[in-house]
Scaffold this motif. Structure first.
Motif, PDB file in Angstrom:
ATOM      1  N   ARG A   4       0.876  -1.173   0.000  1.00  0.00           N
ATOM      2  CA  ARG A   4       0.000   0.000   0.000  1.00  0.00           C
ATOM      3  C   ARG A   4       0.916   1.227   0.000  1.00  0.00           C
ATOM      4  NH1 ARG A   4      -5.495  -0.478   2.808  1.00  0.00           N
ATOM      5  NH2 ARG A   4      -5.679  -1.555   0.821  1.00  0.00           N
ATOM      6  N   VAL A   5       0.798   2.045  -1.031  1.00  0.00           N
ATOM      7  CA  VAL A   5       1.768   3.125  -1.232  1.00  0.00           C
ATOM      8  C   VAL A   5       1.092   4.491  -1.105  1.00  0.00           C
ATOM      9  CG1 VAL A   5       3.410   4.157  -2.844  1.00  0.00           C
ATOM     10  CG2 VAL A   5       3.204   1.667  -2.695  1.00  0.00           C
ATOM     11  N   LEU A   6       1.691   5.338  -0.281  1.00  0.00           N
ATOM     12  CA  LEU A   6       1.231   6.722  -0.137  1.00  0.00           C
ATOM     13  C   LEU A   6       1.990   7.567  -1.150  1.00  0.00           C
ATOM     14  CD1 LEU A   6      -0.216   9.011   1.445  1.00  0.00           C
ATOM     15  CD2 LEU A   6       1.716   9.000   3.023  1.00  0.00           C
ATOM     16  N   PRO A  10       0.529  16.795  -2.340  1.00  0.00           N
ATOM     17  CA  PRO A  10      -0.445  17.332  -1.392  1.00  0.00           C
ATOM     18  C   PRO A  10      -1.738  16.535  -1.302  1.00  0.00           C
ATOM     19  CG  PRO A  10      -0.324  18.699  -3.368  1.00  0.00           C
ATOM     20  CD  PRO A  10       0.729  17.654  -3.507  1.00  0.00           C
ATOM     21  N   SER A  11      -2.056  15.736  -2.321  1.00  0.00           N
ATOM     22  CA  SER A  11      -3.368  15.086  -2.257  1.00  0.00           C
ATOM     23  C   SER A  11      -3.352  13.787  -1.457  1.00  0.00           C
ATOM     24  CB  SER A  11      -3.909  14.847  -3.660  1.00  0.00           C
ATOM     25  OG  SER A  11      -2.891  14.356  -4.478  1.00  0.00           O
ATOM     26  N   GLU A  12      -2.150  13.302  -1.054  1.00  0.00           N
ATOM     27  CA  GLU A  12      -2.067  12.144  -0.159  1.00  0.00           C
ATOM     28  C   GLU A  12      -2.858  10.938  -0.659  1.00  0.00           C
ATOM     29  OE1 GLU A  12      -1.727  12.719   4.010  1.00  0.00           O
ATOM     30  OE2 GLU A  12       0.119  13.601   3.242  1.00  0.00           O
ATOM     31  N   LEU A  13      -2.711  10.620  -1.950  1.00  0.00           N
ATOM     32  CA  LEU A  13      -3.396   9.452  -2.496  1.00  0.00           C
ATOM     33  C   LEU A  13      -2.729   8.176  -2.010  1.00  0.00           C
ATOM     34  CD1 LEU A  13      -3.647  10.759  -6.155  1.00  0.00           C
ATOM     35  CD2 LEU A  13      -5.475  10.686  -4.443  1.00  0.00           C
ATOM     36  N   VAL A  14      -3.532   7.123  -1.836  1.00  0.00           N
ATOM     37  CA  VAL A  14      -2.988   5.833  -1.442  1.00  0.00           C
ATOM     38  C   VAL A  14      -3.456   4.777  -2.438  1.00  0.00           C
ATOM     39  CG1 VAL A  14      -2.975   4.061   0.350  1.00  0.00           C
ATOM     40  CG2 VAL A  14      -2.952   6.463   1.001  1.00  0.00           C
ATOM     41  N   PHE A  15      -2.504   4.012  -3.036  1.00  0.00           N
ATOM     42  CA  PHE A  15      -2.858   2.951  -3.984  1.00  0.00           C
ATOM     43  C   PHE A  15      -2.118   1.667  -3.637  1.00  0.00           C
ATOM     44  CE2 PHE A  15      -3.320   6.764  -6.799  1.00  0.00           C
ATOM     45  CZ  PHE A  15      -4.702   6.670  -6.945  1.00  0.00           C
ATOM     46  N   THR A  43       5.744   6.278  -0.585  1.00  0.00           N
ATOM     47  CA  THR A  43       6.254   5.560   0.578  1.00  0.00           C
ATOM     48  C   THR A  43       5.374   4.354   0.856  1.00  0.00           C
ATOM     49  OG1 THR A  43       6.889   7.698   1.492  1.00  0.00           O
ATOM     50  CG2 THR A  43       6.917   5.833   2.998  1.00  0.00           C
ATOM     51  N   VAL A  44       5.998   3.219   1.126  1.00  0.00           N
ATOM     52  CA  VAL A  44       5.228   2.016   1.415  1.00  0.00           C
ATOM     53  C   VAL A  44       4.700   2.088   2.844  1.00  0.00           C
ATOM     54  CG1 VAL A  44       5.302  -0.489   1.626  1.00  0.00           C
ATOM     55  CG2 VAL A  44       6.582   0.653  -0.203  1.00  0.00           C
ATOM     56  N   LEU A  45       3.388   2.062   2.987  1.00  0.00           N
ATOM     57  CA  LEU A  45       2.790   2.147   4.317  1.00  0.00           C
ATOM     58  C   LEU A  45       2.585   0.775   4.927  1.00  0.00           C
ATOM     59  CD1 LEU A  45       0.024   4.848   3.809  1.00  0.00           C
ATOM     60  CD2 LEU A  45       2.270   5.131   4.829  1.00  0.00           C
ATOM     61  N   SER A  46       2.253  -0.199   4.089  1.00  0.00           N
ATOM     62  CA  SER A  46       2.066  -1.538   4.637  1.00  0.00           C
ATOM     63  C   SER A  46       2.247  -2.563   3.533  1.00  0.00           C
ATOM     64  CB  SER A  46       0.677  -1.679   5.262  1.00  0.00           C
ATOM     65  OG  SER A  46      -0.304  -1.550   4.268  1.00  0.00           O
ATOM     66  N   VAL A  47       2.571  -3.781   3.953  1.00  0.00           N
ATOM     67  CA  VAL A  47       2.733  -4.885   3.014  1.00  0.00           C
ATOM     68  C   VAL A  47       1.736  -5.960   3.423  1.00  0.00           C
ATOM     69  CG1 VAL A  47       4.315  -6.669   2.188  1.00  0.00           C
ATOM     70  CG2 VAL A  47       5.164  -4.362   2.656  1.00  0.00           C
ATOM     71  N   ASN A  48       0.886  -6.362   2.497  1.00  0.00           N
ATOM     72  CA  ASN A  48      -0.201  -7.285   2.840  1.00  0.00           C
ATOM     73  C   ASN A  48      -0.264  -8.432   1.848  1.00  0.00           C
ATOM     74  OD1 ASN A  48      -1.259  -5.227   4.772  1.00  0.00           O
ATOM     75  ND2 ASN A  48      -1.576  -4.118   2.847  1.00  0.00           N
TER      76      ASN A  48
END
Ligand code: ADP
Ligand code: ZN
Length: 747
Positions: A4-6, A10-15, A43-48
């Motif tokens: 999950r990448v931030l 400024p728009s702080e999209l997460v995909f 930036t990688v926020l989590s790995v699932n």
């Protein structure tokens, strides 16, 4: 696996992106990813694990930007622990650990390029652009929507430069360079200090800490804890805890280690920060102070100075617990009992507890210091989890100040039912100090009890239309202000309910105290410190400086002056309404009152002159006040622990609060009742489930609030049970449900 990448920007999209088999991607990695036709950074926020079935082929991460993740392995462990323990998403934790300034590229410059859109751009120009130059149109729209129509060029997306140039040549946009703000403390001159000769108790404490420091050099894989349990340094106010911190920090540096110092709030503890800077000033570059008012560029620089080991001592508030120090040798938590260590927004965590955990993971030594430790930490010394170190006397061999308790019920009788703001005793004491050229501090625990407007006829109180609290009268701008949401309104001349003209002010706040002083001590020079007076930057520092140089006789203030101030010429402290904090529906009310009185009283008599403390109260016999009067922490702890044990409150159980809020009262309540039913099924052993109740602050920011208090012998089963139920329950869209583990705020 899936990352999950931030996305930066400024728009702080997460995909979500698929992780190619040969790419070692973990949380905290900086990566390049495709987005539409382009490639961007994130930036990688989590790995699932991948979803079980997916209709689309997921796009893949293209490459790693840095070979290593930005987040250190220990901090990654800490992040996972927080996520588990408090039930916060790992994404929210990683966002906190890696501040935005660090996640974004191009922050390293001390100056930055900014673009500003012109003020009056004709609509037809915009329309033209939209058709002929869509890129330019997007940029211009972004700018027009931004504050002051200005954005750093870095926030306008990759490859925006040519479009900006065209916009500039059309005269629609101006591009300039902006000075990035420097460290506001850089100008302060600091006189270096030398280590003092420690007294016996300080020496003993210092040696215990020094002996527990991890040795430098060898890197250990999964090492034992060196037998070094956390230390609780219980030292009365003025006992020289700071000197012990300073020398322990030096010892850690001498071993080639780094040091992390947490303080309750940087702005309110300028003296502690200065003392660290003074002691380590020859290495001034090695001290990094993490303020909340650092610019993005400064934050970026500081973060990298810390990460690369250039800054070897880091001082900061709560979020500095995530400072990426390598070779951490020592963590110091000053005033460990302060509730500011609890983060009340997502991700919720208690920085003191996180620090203890980080110390175990590093491993490194940790010292929690206070004159009035939290009962949680105290209990840990009783059951052997922490080691207790004590400093029982003031370091300068002066005695603790004499504390007098004034029964305001009697004062009220004397004044025929009117409660005076200053008792006779306190007024006389203030006069004496003025004559002798000594200084005084007047402390007012104003929270929730400031002057409000009430009708004598029908009893109507002017309340905030959005929150269930009384509005507070502010004299300077003749307004009523809500201290919860900031709502302002004019002061009515007649009661809005019964039209009676007998509407008058009840209670009093700091402004009122100022007014009274002006009348009874017209020759005194005084200043007021509270959140209202402090809105302008640097006022606090200015006032403290003036007070130090004795240009002010009497300092009036709220909680803001309770912490860590050291003024040798202060011989009198008056506490105006000591028991107000006792009447809030919170099992920690007594503990907070004890802490506050002890801490405030500790500001008196810190020099050659003896100190006196006058406590005005309506409940003179409450244990919080009586034990504080005798500076008796042990006595207070003993009786309070009995109560906590009996009612199974922390530290004998974990306490969490589940809150539901909504603009729709019934829906908030109903949602919580549904959750209550589900929580009750298969309730794990050892958990006590409270009833659905309206929160003490039933309405705030137009939202109605209901809560359930839960208690549990162990923390994890409680968080897990709540998370499991929340995941299974679909909440109505307009209801927000929040779980606060180890809650500190029950309002
Ligand atoms: P605390 O942090 O426990 O409230 P401080 O560290 O502020 O106490 O110390 C109170 C005062 O005592 C300070 O002025 C400090 O310089 C002084 N002091 C501390 N240790 C010593 C010592 N060993 N000898 C002489 N003065 C000391
Ligand atoms: Zn309000």
């Amino acid at each position: 696996m899936i990352a999950r990448v931030l996305i930066d920007g400024p728009s702080e999209l997460v995909f979500d992106y698929a992780i190619p088999a040969d790419l070692p991607v973990v949380e905290g990695c900086r990566v390049r990813v495709p987005i539409r036709q382009k490639s961007t950074s994130g930036t990688v926020l989590s790995v699932n694990p991948p979803p079980e079935q997916s209709e689309f082929a997921m796009r893949e991460i293209q490459s790693l930007i840095d070979p290593e993740p930005l987040i250190t392995p220990v901090l990654l462990k800490v992040a996972r622990w927080i996520s588990n323990y408090y039930g916060s998403s790992i994404e929210s934790v990683i966002r906190s650990i890696l501040p935005e300034a660090v996640r974004t590229e191009d922050n390293s410059a001390k100056t930055r390029r900014i673009a500003t859109a012109n003020e009056n751009i004709p609509a037809e120009d915009l329309e033209k652009l939209e058709k002929r130059a869509p890129k330019q149109h997007i940029i211009l729209t972004l700018l027009l929507a931004a504050e002051n129509r200005t954005l750093p060029t870095t926030e306008l997306g990759d490859g925006s430069a040519p479009s900006l140039k065209s916009l500039e040549s059309k005269g629609l946009v101006k591009i300039s360079t902006e000075e990035v703000r420097r460290d506001p403390e850089a100008a302060d001159e600091i006189i270096p200090s030398q280590p003092l000769t420690l007294n016996d108790q300080q020496q003993e404490a210092f040696e215990a800490i020094k002996g527990a420091l991890p040795l430098g050099g060898e890197s250990q894989e999964d090492p034992p804890l060196n037998g070094s349990a956390p230390f609780l340094l219980l030292g009365v106010t003025g006992s020289g805890k700071t000197e012990v911190y300073l020398q322990s920090a030096q010892a850690a540096l001498d071993l080639g280690k780094t040091v992390l110092v947490l303080v309750p709030e940087i702005a309110l503890t300028p003296q502690t920060v200065r003392r660290f800077k003074a002691r380590f000033s020859q290495l001034n570059d090695q001290v990094a102070v993490l303020h909340s008012n650092l610019s993005q560029g400064e934050r970026f620089d500081e973060w990298h100075r810390i990460r690369t080991g250039k800054a070897r001592i880091v001082i900061g508030a709560r979020s500095a617990v995530f400072a990426p120090l390598p070779d951490l040798g020592l963590i110091i938590i000053d005033e460990e009992h302060e509730s500011t260590y609890k983060q009340e927004n997502v991700p919720r965590y208690q920085a003191r507890d996180v620090a203890v955990l980080r110390a175990a993971f590093e491993p490194c030594t940790i010292v929690l210091g206070s004159a009035t430790p939290s009962l949680e930490s105290w209990q840990n010394t009783q059951n052997g989890k922490y080691q207790l170190l004590r400093l029982d006397k003031r370091a300068d061999a002066h005695s603790m100040p004499l504390v007098r308790v004034i029964d305001m019920r009697l004062e009220k009788q004397k004044q025929k039912g009117q409660t005076p703001i200053l008792s006779d005793r306190l007024r006389t004491a203030l006069e004496q100090r003025l004559e002798k050229g000594e200084q005084s501090i007047l402390f007012l625990n104003r929270r929730g009890f400031a002057r409000s407007l009430q009708c004598h006829g029908c009893g109507h109180t002017c309340e905030c239309p959005h929150c269930a609290v009384a509005l507070t009268y502010h004299r300077t701008d003749e307004r009523l202000v809500c201290h919860v949401c900031g709502h302002q309104s004019i002061v009515p001349r007649k009661c809005p309910e019964c039209k009676n003209a007998g509407i008058a002010l009840q209670g009093y706040g700091t402004q009122k105290v100022e007014e009274v002083l002006q009348k009874v001590l017209p020759e005194a020079r005084f200043a007021r410190i509270d959140a209202d007076a402090m809105r302008r930057k640097n006022t606090l520092k200015d006032i403290l400086r003036k007070f130090k140089s004795q240009k002010i006789d009497i300092l009036i203030g709220t909680q803001m002056i309770a912490k860590g101030l050291h003024f040798p010429n202060v011989t009198l402290v008056g506490i105006l309404n000591a028991d107000l904090g006792l009447h809030v529906p919170d099992f920690r009310a007594g503990e907070r009152t004890f802490q506050l009185i002890t801490q405030v009283a500790g500001r008196a008599g810190r020099g050659e002159l003896e100190g006196e403390v006058i406590v005005q109260t309506f409940t003179p016999h409450s244990p919080s006040i009586q034990f504080a009067r005798k500076h008796d922490f042990d006595g207070y702890a003993e009786q309070e622990m009995e109560m906590r044990h009996q009612f199974r409150f922390p530290p004998f159980a974990h306490c969490g609060v589940l809150t539901a809020r909504s603009t729709h009262e019934r829906r908030a309540e109903f949602t919580l009742q549904t959750l209550h039913l589900r929580l009750k099924e298969n309730l794990p052993q050892g958990i006590t489930l409270g009833e659905v109740l309206p929160s003490p602050l039933i309405r705030s920011h137009d939202q109605f609030r209901f809560q359930i208090t839960l208690r549990s012998n162990k923390a994890r089963p409680l968080t897990n049970h709540i998370q499991a139920i929340l995941q299974k329950t679909t909440l109505p869209e307009d209801v927000t449900v929040v779980f606060d583990m180890d809650a500190y705020n029950f309002s």
